[in-house]
Design a protein around this motif. Structure first.
Motif, PDB file in Angstrom:
ATOM      1  N   ALA A 195       0.591  -1.371  -0.151  1.00 36.72           N
ATOM      2  CA  ALA A 195      -0.015  -0.068   0.116  1.00 36.72           C
ATOM      3  C   ALA A 195       0.970   1.196  -0.052  1.00 36.72           C
ATOM      4  N   ARG A 196       2.099   0.993   0.137  1.00 34.92           N
ATOM      5  CA  ARG A 196       3.070   2.301   0.197  1.00 34.92           C
ATOM      6  C   ARG A 196       2.817   3.102   1.429  1.00 34.92           C
ATOM      7  N   THR A 197       2.459   2.601   2.512  1.00 37.18           N
ATOM      8  CA  THR A 197       2.398   3.326   3.575  1.00 37.18           C
ATOM      9  C   THR A 197       3.476   2.670   4.650  1.00 37.18           C
ATOM     10  N   GLY A 198       4.297   1.832   4.305  1.00 33.26           N
ATOM     11  CA  GLY A 198       5.147   1.143   5.257  1.00 33.26           C
ATOM     12  C   GLY A 198       6.549   1.947   5.944  1.00 33.26           C
ATOM     13  N   VAL A 199       7.303   1.748   6.817  1.00 41.08           N
ATOM     14  CA  VAL A 199       8.376   2.312   7.054  1.00 41.08           C
ATOM     15  C   VAL A 199       9.560   1.479   7.052  1.00 41.08           C
ATOM     16  N   ARG A 200      10.507   1.788   6.033  1.00 39.71           N
ATOM     17  CA  ARG A 200      11.829   1.128   5.906  1.00 39.71           C
ATOM     18  C   ARG A 200      12.863   1.231   6.881  1.00 39.71           C
ATOM     19  N   LEU A 201      13.672   0.175   7.055  1.00 39.29           N
ATOM     20  CA  LEU A 201      14.418   0.081   8.052  1.00 39.29           C
ATOM     21  C   LEU A 201      15.685   1.489   7.897  1.00 39.29           C
ATOM     22  N   GLY A 202      15.848   1.666   6.557  1.00 41.45           N
ATOM     23  CA  GLY A 202      17.077   2.726   6.228  1.00 41.45           C
ATOM     24  C   GLY A 202      16.734   3.872   6.637  1.00 41.45           C
ATOM     25  N   THR A 203      15.417   4.431   7.130  1.00 44.94           N
ATOM     26  CA  THR A 203      15.026   5.594   7.724  1.00 44.94           C
ATOM     27  C   THR A 203      15.716   5.632   8.969  1.00 44.94           C
ATOM     28  N   VAL A 204      16.081   4.593   9.800  1.00 46.25           N
ATOM     29  CA  VAL A 204      16.562   4.795  10.898  1.00 46.25           C
ATOM     30  C   VAL A 204      17.864   5.867  11.039  1.00 46.25           C
ATOM     31  N   ARG A 205      18.475   5.767   9.806  1.00 40.46           N
ATOM     32  CA  ARG A 205      19.582   6.747   9.720  1.00 40.46           C
ATOM     33  C   ARG A 205      19.435   8.028   9.766  1.00 40.46           C
ATOM     34  N   GLN A 206      18.436   8.556   9.948  1.00 38.49           N
ATOM     35  CA  GLN A 206      17.753  10.051  10.078  1.00 38.49           C
ATOM     36  C   GLN A 206      16.592   9.836  11.355  1.00 38.49           C
ATOM     37  N   PRO A 253      23.412   0.759  13.422  1.00 39.88           N
ATOM     38  CA  PRO A 253      24.915   0.416  12.903  1.00 39.88           C
ATOM     39  C   PRO A 253      24.865  -0.912  11.932  1.00 39.88           C
ATOM     40  N   MET A 254      23.914  -1.623  11.864  1.00 39.35           N
ATOM     41  CA  MET A 254      24.061  -2.835  11.023  1.00 39.35           C
ATOM     42  C   MET A 254      23.188  -2.799   9.718  1.00 39.35           C
ATOM     43  N   VAL A 255      22.734  -1.674   9.496  1.00 39.09           N
ATOM     44  CA  VAL A 255      21.913  -1.265   8.299  1.00 39.09           C
ATOM     45  C   VAL A 255      23.020  -1.039   7.101  1.00 39.09           C
ATOM     46  N   GLY A 256      22.619  -1.603   5.929  1.00 37.64           N
ATOM     47  CA  GLY A 256      23.509  -1.617   4.692  1.00 37.64           C
ATOM     48  C   GLY A 256      22.850  -1.718   3.428  1.00 37.64           C
ATOM     49  N   ASP A 257      23.451  -1.909   2.397  1.00 38.75           N
ATOM     50  CA  ASP A 257      22.838  -2.052   1.288  1.00 38.75           C
ATOM     51  C   ASP A 257      23.242  -3.627   0.812  1.00 38.75           C
ATOM     52  N   VAL A 258      22.373  -4.305   0.886  1.00 31.21           N
ATOM     53  CA  VAL A 258      22.542  -5.866   0.564  1.00 31.21           C
ATOM     54  C   VAL A 258      23.069  -6.365  -0.743  1.00 31.21           C
ATOM     55  N   ALA A 259      22.248  -5.666  -1.785  1.00 29.53           N
ATOM     56  CA  ALA A 259      22.627  -5.731  -3.087  1.00 29.53           C
ATOM     57  C   ALA A 259      23.908  -5.577  -3.567  1.00 29.53           C
ATOM     58  N   THR A 260      24.527  -4.314  -3.059  1.00 29.35           N
ATOM     59  CA  THR A 260      25.858  -4.098  -3.464  1.00 29.35           C
ATOM     60  C   THR A 260      26.727  -4.901  -2.621  1.00 29.35           C
ATOM     61  N   ALA A 261      26.584  -5.134  -1.346  1.00 28.56           N
ATOM     62  CA  ALA A 261      27.546  -6.241  -0.629  1.00 28.56           C
ATOM     63  C   ALA A 261      27.460  -7.352  -1.233  1.00 28.56           C
ATOM     64  N   LEU A 262      26.479  -7.810  -1.869  1.00 29.63           N
ATOM     65  CA  LEU A 262      26.445  -9.233  -2.338  1.00 29.63           C
ATOM     66  C   LEU A 262      27.028  -9.344  -3.729  1.00 29.63           C
ATOM     67  N   HIS A 263      26.972  -8.077  -4.599  1.00 29.24           N
ATOM     68  CA  HIS A 263      27.214  -8.015  -6.035  1.00 29.24           C
ATOM     69  C   HIS A 263      28.606  -8.596  -6.286  1.00 29.24           C
ATOM     70  N   PRO A 264      28.725  -9.523  -7.442  1.00 26.63           N
ATOM     71  CA  PRO A 264      30.201 -10.155  -7.555  1.00 26.63           C
ATOM     72  C   PRO A 264      31.349  -9.137  -7.576  1.00 26.63           C
TER      73      PRO A 264
END
Ligand code: GDP
Ligand code: IMO
Ligand code: MG
Length: 438
Positions: free
Chosen positions: A142-153, A198-209
């Motif tokens: 529904a695009r009303t959710g809160v994503r974890l990355g927002t904790v950085r602000q 402190p554990m939040v990151g970009d999983v796609a980038t971290a796993l990209h070959p």
């Protein structure tokens, strides 16, 4: 080395945690890609016992990195408790855990909504785990959710959480008697969420070959194929994709990232929650399997429903996931059974079915057609080589291999890491280094 997906082939609780724990020394990264803390993955070794919910099971083997992909929904309070409990038991978690900034958060209102909906469904309860997972995926869509990355602000985060909580409170208003989360509860939740920053990151980038070509990924599926939102026994399903094909794209990786699929199946069947279960045993045999197999939910403690192996449903799971090899668990639970039954076809009225019906109502009305095999009535508990299994146990495994069209490369004969048969045959031999297979 191939990147491998470990997937549940039935209705969950197949023993994925144990299987991942055994395989993970061969991989650099262990990744959860679906579900939330509705999952409960148990791992035992020696006299130690761990129940994992969001943290990938790889955390128990030192060395590998553990990642939680964007398709997972995270309850910060639950995850915080899980991390604390693991660390109290001497497991290093925080330096090795990466949580995707794109993960949606399970708010207290989502849990309240899960419980409220369960209490007032016209067709009766779905039997959800009550963890708020379904309503969180609803908010995502529904695009009303809160994503974890927002904790950085933190300030923006707090505002977003309060707005989303008000939105959920309005939804809860439709359920008389629903428990609305208190502001103290929301404050405690905010504190737990901010502690994850402190554990939040970009999983796609971290796993990209390109980040490190020598990386090898083990994707740890949660739930099971028959709980998949689209392909499972709808509406008695979970609210995320559970099939192997989701693993890579859900983490922002190309589909070709997946090099192998290992399907985990119990030697019989269990299910928690409501919904059709053609081979269910509601008799003394069902009770025997429940007690002998300790079939009580890892997450909720609920008794699991039990039944014979269903090769019609399992064959569908083989096809939908592209399973190339099987991990067969809990063979020891059948040790005392005199005659073992296997569903090989269904009957629906006068019609004979070889395929799983796409409608839950039909699935609820099928009659399984069974094949009966003699039990071995000897101990397989703790056996670690295929040749040491009683002949009838080997025949049972071989019949399952024949029906499913793939080799049982791993056979589990007890809950502990040590109680496992690993068969050094393809495709397992192509996936794992020789030292792990020895
Ligand atoms: P998951 O959700 O797929 O990881 O499975 P769960 O951990 O929820 O449930 C599987 C249960 O069976 C756990 O309690 C395991 O410790 C246990 N288990 C796994 N493999 C075996 C086995 O081969 N034999 C027995 N007796 N128990 C097993
Ligand atoms: P693991 O990863 C078994 C089931 C619930 C319910 C349905 C919907 O341990 O195999 P939900 O809370 O997801 O909205 O509930 O899905 N379910 C599971 N059953 N194992 C699981 O996970 C499950 N996760 C969800 O019992 O029937
Ligand atoms: Mg489980």
């Amino acid at each position: 080395m191939a990147n491998v997906v470990v997937i549940g082939g039935q209705w969950g609780d197949e023993g994925k945690g144990k299987v991942v724990d055994i395989l993970c020394p061969a991989f650099t990264d262990i990744v959860r890609f679906n579900g939330g803390n509705n999952a409960g993955h148990t791992v035992r070794f020696g006299d130690r016992h761990f129940a994992l919910h969001i943290v990938p099971s790889g955390i128990l083997q030192p060395g590998c990195r553990c990642l939680v992909g964007p398709g997972v929904v995270v309850d910060p309070v639950g995850l915080g408790e899980e991390i604390r409990s693991l660390e109290e038991q001497g497991i290093s978690v925080r330096p090795r855990l990466v949580l995707s900034s794109r993960c949606h958060l399970v708010l207290p209102g989502h849990r309240a909504l899960d419980l409220a909906r369960e209490g007032s469904r016209p067709g009766g309860k779905l039997g959800t785990t009550g963890k708020g997972v379904g309503p969180t995926y609803e908010s995502r869509a529904a695009r009303t959710g809160v994503r974890l990355g927002t904790v950085r602000q933190p300030r923006r985060f707090r505002d977003a959480v309060l707005a989303a909580s008000q939105d959920l409170e309005r939804l809860l208003g439709a359920f008389p008697g629903a428990t609305v989360p208190t502001s103290a509860e929301i404050d405690r939740w905010l504190e737990a969420a901010l502690a994850l920053a402190p554990m939040v990151g970009d999983v796609a980038t971290a796993l990209h070959p390109s980040s490190e070509p020598s990386r090898s990924i083990l994707f740890e599926g949660a739930q099971g194929t028959l709980l998949d939102l689209d392909h499972g026994s709808y509406p008695f399903v979970t609210s995320s994709g559970c099939l192997a094909g989701f693993a890579a794209p859900a983490c922002g990786l190309p589909a070709r990232t997946i090099g192998g699929v290992l399907g985990v199946f119990k030697a019989y069947t269990t299910r928690v929650g409501s919904g059709p279960f053609p081979t269910e045993l509601e008799d003394a045999m069902g009770e025997h399997l429940r007690r002998r197999g300790n079939e009580f939910g890892t997450t909720t403690g609920r008794p699991r429903r039990t039944g014979w192996f269903d090769a019609v449903a399992a064959a569908a799971a083989m096809r939908w996931n592209g399973i190339e090899a099987i991990a067969l668990t809990k063979l020891d639970v059948l040790d005392e059974v005199a005659e073992i039954r296997l569903a090989v076809r269904y009957k629906l009225g006068s019609e004979e079915l070889r395929e799983l019906p796409d409608d839950s109502d039909d699935l609820a009305h099928v009659e399984p057609v069974y094949e009966t095999l003699p039990g071995w009535q000897a101990q397989t508990s703790g056996v670690t080589s295929f040749s040491r299994l009683p002949e009838r146990a080997r025949s049972y495994v071989e019949r399952l291999e024949e029906l499913l069209g793939a080799p049982a490369v791993m056979i589990s004969t007890g809950p502990r890491r040590e109680e496992t048969i690993l068969r050094p045959v393809p495709p397992l031999r192509d996936w794992l280094p020789d030292d792990l297979l020895r």
